[in-house]
Motif scaffolding. Structure first.
Motif, PDB file in Angstrom:
ATOM      1  N   TRP A 186       0.816  -1.211   0.000  1.00 28.25           N
ATOM      2  CA  TRP A 186       0.000   0.000   0.000  1.00 28.25           C
ATOM      3  C   TRP A 186       0.854   1.268   0.000  1.00 28.25           C
ATOM      4  O   TRP A 186       0.525   2.244  -0.670  1.00 28.25           O
ATOM      5  CB  TRP A 186      -0.946   0.021   1.206  1.00 28.25           C
ATOM      6  CG  TRP A 186      -2.096  -0.923   1.044  1.00 28.25           C
ATOM      7  CD1 TRP A 186      -2.148  -2.213   1.468  1.00 28.25           C
ATOM      8  CD2 TRP A 186      -3.352  -0.656   0.409  1.00 28.25           C
ATOM      9  NE1 TRP A 186      -3.357  -2.771   1.134  1.00 28.25           N
ATOM     10  CE2 TRP A 186      -4.118  -1.834   0.491  1.00 28.25           C
ATOM     11  CE3 TRP A 186      -3.893   0.466  -0.202  1.00 28.25           C
ATOM     12  CZ2 TRP A 186      -5.400  -1.920  -0.028  1.00 28.25           C
ATOM     13  CZ3 TRP A 186      -5.179   0.374  -0.713  1.00 28.25           C
ATOM     14  CH2 TRP A 186      -5.909  -0.805  -0.628  1.00 28.25           C
ATOM     15  N   VAL A 187       1.927   1.265   0.760  1.00 28.43           N
ATOM     16  CA  VAL A 187       2.750   2.471   0.888  1.00 28.43           C
ATOM     17  C   VAL A 187       3.724   2.601  -0.279  1.00 28.43           C
ATOM     18  O   VAL A 187       3.955   3.698  -0.785  1.00 28.43           O
ATOM     19  CB  VAL A 187       3.502   2.479   2.249  1.00 28.43           C
ATOM     20  CG1 VAL A 187       4.426   3.672   2.350  1.00 28.43           C
ATOM     21  CG2 VAL A 187       2.506   2.455   3.406  1.00 28.43           C
ATOM     22  N   GLN A 188       4.291   1.500  -0.718  1.00 32.75           N
ATOM     23  CA  GLN A 188       5.261   1.542  -1.813  1.00 32.75           C
ATOM     24  C   GLN A 188       4.599   2.034  -3.099  1.00 32.75           C
ATOM     25  O   GLN A 188       3.523   1.570  -3.472  1.00 32.75           O
ATOM     26  CB  GLN A 188       5.841   0.141  -2.046  1.00 32.75           C
ATOM     27  CG  GLN A 188       6.804   0.081  -3.191  1.00 32.75           C
ATOM     28  CD  GLN A 188       7.442  -1.284  -3.352  1.00 32.75           C
ATOM     29  OE1 GLN A 188       8.564  -1.359  -3.794  1.00 32.75           O
ATOM     30  NE2 GLN A 188       6.767  -2.370  -2.995  1.00 32.75           N
ATOM     31  N   GLY A 189       5.246   2.951  -3.766  1.00 37.15           N
ATOM     32  CA  GLY A 189       4.732   3.459  -5.026  1.00 37.15           C
ATOM     33  C   GLY A 189       4.903   2.452  -6.156  1.00 37.15           C
ATOM     34  O   GLY A 189       5.825   1.627  -6.142  1.00 37.15           O
ATOM     35  N   SER A 190       4.025   2.511  -7.131  1.00 36.95           N
ATOM     36  CA  SER A 190       4.078   1.586  -8.264  1.00 36.95           C
ATOM     37  C   SER A 190       5.390   1.706  -9.031  1.00 36.95           C
ATOM     38  O   SER A 190       5.955   0.700  -9.473  1.00 36.95           O
ATOM     39  CB  SER A 190       2.912   1.839  -9.211  1.00 36.95           C
ATOM     40  OG  SER A 190       1.692   1.576  -8.560  1.00 36.95           O
ATOM     41  N   LYS A 191       5.884   2.929  -9.182  1.00 39.76           N
ATOM     42  CA  LYS A 191       7.138   3.123  -9.915  1.00 39.76           C
ATOM     43  C   LYS A 191       8.307   2.515  -9.152  1.00 39.76           C
ATOM     44  O   LYS A 191       9.194   1.898  -9.752  1.00 39.76           O
ATOM     45  CB  LYS A 191       7.378   4.609 -10.180  1.00 39.76           C
ATOM     46  CG  LYS A 191       6.417   5.184 -11.190  1.00 39.76           C
ATOM     47  CD  LYS A 191       6.643   6.652 -11.398  1.00 39.76           C
ATOM     48  CE  LYS A 191       5.602   7.212 -12.363  1.00 39.76           C
ATOM     49  NZ  LYS A 191       5.728   8.660 -12.510  1.00 39.76           N
ATOM     50  N   SER A 192       8.312   2.673  -7.847  1.00 39.96           N
ATOM     51  CA  SER A 192       9.389   2.064  -7.052  1.00 39.96           C
ATOM     52  C   SER A 192       9.340   0.549  -7.184  1.00 39.96           C
ATOM     53  O   SER A 192      10.373  -0.103  -7.358  1.00 39.96           O
ATOM     54  CB  SER A 192       9.260   2.453  -5.575  1.00 39.96           C
ATOM     55  OG  SER A 192       9.485   3.825  -5.401  1.00 39.96           O
ATOM     56  N   ALA A 193       8.143  -0.016  -7.098  1.00 43.60           N
ATOM     57  CA  ALA A 193       7.998  -1.466  -7.208  1.00 43.60           C
ATOM     58  C   ALA A 193       8.483  -1.971  -8.566  1.00 43.60           C
ATOM     59  O   ALA A 193       9.140  -3.011  -8.647  1.00 43.60           O
ATOM     60  CB  ALA A 193       6.543  -1.863  -6.989  1.00 43.60           C
ATOM     61  N   ALA A 194       8.177  -1.242  -9.621  1.00 43.01           N
ATOM     62  CA  ALA A 194       8.552  -1.664 -10.968  1.00 43.01           C
ATOM     63  C   ALA A 194      10.035  -1.483 -11.255  1.00 43.01           C
ATOM     64  O   ALA A 194      10.608  -2.223 -12.057  1.00 43.01           O
ATOM     65  CB  ALA A 194       7.731  -0.889 -11.990  1.00 43.01           C
ATOM     66  N   ARG A 195      10.682  -0.526 -10.600  1.00 44.36           N
ATOM     67  CA  ARG A 195      12.058  -0.175 -10.951  1.00 44.36           C
ATOM     68  C   ARG A 195      13.121  -0.648  -9.972  1.00 44.36           C
ATOM     69  O   ARG A 195      14.302  -0.603 -10.284  1.00 44.36           O
ATOM     70  CB  ARG A 195      12.164   1.350 -11.087  1.00 44.36           C
ATOM     71  CG  ARG A 195      11.316   1.900 -12.201  1.00 44.36           C
ATOM     72  CD  ARG A 195      11.359   3.400 -12.216  1.00 44.36           C
ATOM     73  NE  ARG A 195      10.507   3.916 -13.271  1.00 44.36           N
ATOM     74  CZ  ARG A 195      10.111   5.172 -13.343  1.00 44.36           C
ATOM     75  NH1 ARG A 195      10.481   6.051 -12.422  1.00 44.36           N
ATOM     76  NH2 ARG A 195       9.335   5.567 -14.328  1.00 44.36           N
ATOM     77  N   LYS A 196      12.739  -1.092  -8.787  1.00 47.13           N
ATOM     78  CA  LYS A 196      13.736  -1.327  -7.737  1.00 47.13           C
ATOM     79  C   LYS A 196      14.719  -2.452  -8.046  1.00 47.13           C
ATOM     80  O   LYS A 196      15.787  -2.506  -7.462  1.00 47.13           O
ATOM     81  CB  LYS A 196      13.054  -1.554  -6.396  1.00 47.13           C
ATOM     82  CG  LYS A 196      12.221  -2.806  -6.294  1.00 47.13           C
ATOM     83  CD  LYS A 196      11.489  -2.853  -4.973  1.00 47.13           C
ATOM     84  CE  LYS A 196      10.584  -4.060  -4.882  1.00 47.13           C
ATOM     85  NZ  LYS A 196       9.809  -4.036  -3.640  1.00 47.13           N
TER      86      LYS A 196
END
Length: 194
Positions: free
Chosen positions: A31-41
């Motif tokens: 919920w807290v993690q942004g979609s872009k962070s999840a996709a790029r990390k």
């Protein structure tokens, strides 16, 4: 208020921190993690890209970075939000029950959770551990099926429903036990005063 016997105090503080760290992990990751962070990390590479992840061209005139740098930035953003929520919750919950955890102790637990979270979420450490413990086959076998907008089915190695995600969560929660134990010990050790 009279001080509780140290064993009871330690068990209470440890239980509160363990519940906070462990139960907030899914909230922070999903919920807290942004979609872009999840996709790029987990991005790695030397190719030059823009901050939005698009490939850099020699004539773009925009700042560029390597794909690995973009991946490190994404994981740093995720870990910052994850850490902020866990730290605020740990302070809030312990204080709501009339207990003040020592700041240095909270910092130690936070560093343990944040540092390991970043290392695990980048992916290389998780794959290394999986190889050393015989879990590579589990990761390769238990992928998640995805259906795109054209009804084409693909598999995803790391997302929800995959063995990767299960192993990731298990590591984070196990490390949360250690972080809670260290925080508790530093707060309640002999000679410490709240």
């Amino acid at each position: 208020m009279p001080r509780l016997p140290v064993t009871v105090e330690r068990l209470a503080v440890f239980s509160a921190l363990l519940a906070t760290f462990g139960e907030l992990h899914p909230l922070c990751d999903h919920w807290v993690q942004g979609s872009k962070s999840a996709a790029r990390k987990r991005l790695y590479g030397k190719d030059l890209v823009h901050a939005d992840g698009s490939p850099a061209t020699p004539d773009s005139g925009q700042p560029t970075m390597t794909t690995s740098t973009l991946g490190r930035r994404a994981v740093a953003c995720h870990v910052a939000s994850y850490t902020a929520v866990q730290l605020a919750a740990a302070i809030g919950i312990t204080r709501a029950f009339g207990y003040r955890t020592k700041p240095a102790a909270l910092l130690a637990g936070t560093v343990i959770n944040a540092g390991t979270h970043a290392a695990i979420d980048r992916g290389a450490l998780l794959l290394w551990l999986a190889a050393r413990t015989g879990k590579t086959g589990y990761i390769e076998h238990c992928k998640a099926a995805r259906v795109d907008d054209k009804d084409q089915i693909t598999s995803e190695l790391t997302g929800p429903g995959s063995a990767w995600m299960e192993l990731d969560a298990a590591l984070h929660r196990a490390i949360g036990v250690g972080a809670a134990a260290v925080t508790t010990w530093l707060t309640t050790r002999a000679g410490s005063h709240r």
